[in-house]
Design a protein around this motif. Structure first.
Motif, PDB file in Angstrom:
ATOM      1  N   LEU A 147       2.505   1.465   1.670  1.00  0.00           N
ATOM      2  CA  LEU A 147       2.158   0.063   1.905  1.00  0.00           C
ATOM      3  C   LEU A 147       3.288  -0.714   2.555  1.00  0.00           C
ATOM      4  O   LEU A 147       3.096  -1.861   2.969  1.00  0.00           O
ATOM      5  CB  LEU A 147       1.727  -0.605   0.605  1.00  0.00           C
ATOM      6  N   ASN A 151      -0.379  -1.760   7.856  1.00  0.00           N
ATOM      7  CA  ASN A 151      -0.850  -3.125   7.671  1.00  0.00           C
ATOM      8  C   ASN A 151      -1.961  -3.132   6.622  1.00  0.00           C
ATOM      9  O   ASN A 151      -2.551  -2.094   6.300  1.00  0.00           O
ATOM     10  CB  ASN A 151      -1.329  -3.733   9.003  1.00  0.00           C
ATOM     11  N   ALA A 152      -2.237  -4.281   6.053  1.00  0.00           N
ATOM     12  CA  ALA A 152      -3.141  -4.377   4.906  1.00  0.00           C
ATOM     13  C   ALA A 152      -4.556  -3.899   5.230  1.00  0.00           C
ATOM     14  O   ALA A 152      -5.204  -3.243   4.404  1.00  0.00           O
ATOM     15  CB  ALA A 152      -3.171  -5.813   4.392  1.00  0.00           C
ATOM     16  N   ARG A 153      -5.060  -4.221   6.401  1.00  0.00           N
ATOM     17  CA  ARG A 153      -6.414  -3.811   6.776  1.00  0.00           C
ATOM     18  C   ARG A 153      -6.525  -2.297   6.860  1.00  0.00           C
ATOM     19  O   ARG A 153      -7.483  -1.700   6.360  1.00  0.00           O
ATOM     20  CB  ARG A 153      -6.799  -4.428   8.123  1.00  0.00           C
ATOM     21  N   ALA A 156      -6.362  -0.690   3.346  1.00  0.00           N
ATOM     22  CA  ALA A 156      -7.631  -0.821   2.629  1.00  0.00           C
ATOM     23  C   ALA A 156      -8.669   0.144   3.188  1.00  0.00           C
ATOM     24  O   ALA A 156      -9.390   0.816   2.426  1.00  0.00           O
ATOM     25  CB  ALA A 156      -8.133  -2.261   2.722  1.00  0.00           C
TER      26      ALA A 156
END
Length: 259
Positions: A147, A151-153, A156
């Protein structure tokens, strides 16, 4: 007993090789213990300037040794948790740059190793997946280094679906530094190690830290602390040697003899 992890040192570069192809270089307790030992050797050996982590076979690392995990049913501790955190921390906190040379595919826990390294190069033919949720587990330990790269997208998307993605996509989302044709893998790794070997050992260690720490500082605090650091480095023995070598048109003393 056959070693599952080998070490080699040449020209200031320590190569640490996972060598357990029958189980796709899975993270067994034995492999992790040997990997920890080889990393500790590389970190303590003065001649080692750069570390390369790679593997034999067609798979870099398939993640946790599932046979070993299943055999531990009923135990409060899973075998992979015994020394995997230590290995990830050794790589992440290494003052010496670590380059991951992926010989092929990586899955689950293997991607924790990839993310912990400073650089990661893989052939375009390699594929990747965070398969934990499909096994009813979670990408927990590896989330710590991963992480910090993705990137967060993207995190996920691939953490939650377990979908397989290719090397080009891995480079796009920050998991890899570079994805190259298979016949260019070694030259790409040599490109990084060749440049890293020219950096001052202290300067490399400090620069690794500031890359991670400076973004969290306020602008004013960052400028203040980095101004102090800059002055320290210019007046340090290593900084003075680097400046002298540049002006004398010679290699600094820390660059290992080549050839």
């Amino acid at each position: 007993m056959t070693d599952l992890v080998h070490k080699d040192l040449a020209g200031g570069v320590a190569t640490i090789t996972l060598d357990s192809p029958p189980n796709r270089n899975a993270l067994s307790s034995r492999l992790l213990a040997q990997l920890s030992d080889r990393l500790s050797w590389a970190l303590s050996e003065p001649e080692v300037r750069v570390i390369v982590l790679t593997a034999t076979g067609k798979v870099f690392c398939s993640g946790a040794d599932l046979k070993e995990q299943r055999a531990a049913e009923g135990s409060p501790d899973a075998p992979v948790t015994a020394s995997f955190p230590e290995v990830l921390e050794l790589i992440w906190d290494s003052p010496k740059p670590v380059v991951c040379r992926l010989n092929g595919t990586a899955r689950a826990g293997g991607l924790g190793l990839v993310a912990a390294c400073d650089f990661a190069v893989a052939p375009l033919t390699a594929s990747f997946a965070f398969t934990e949720v499909r096994l009813g587990v979670a990408p927990a330990m590896i989330a710590v280094p991963v992480l910090r790269r993705l990137n967060a997208r993207a995190a996920a998307e691939y953490f939650l679906t377990g979908e397989v993605f290719d090397a080009a996509r891995a480079a796009e989302i920050g998991l890899l530094s570079r994805a190259v044709p298979e016949d260019e893998l070694d030259s790409a790794v040599a490109h990084y190690t060749g440049m890293l070997i020219k950096g001052g050992p202290e300067a490399l260690a400090i620069t690794k830290r500031l890359v991670r720490e400076v973004p969290a500082m306020s602008f004013r605090d960052g400028l203040g602390r980095m101004t102090e650091l800059s002055a320290e480095r210019f007046t340090s023995d290593e900084g003075q040697e680097g400046i002298a070598a540049f002006m004398d048109k010679r290699a600094p003393k820390w660059v290992p003899p080549q050839g």
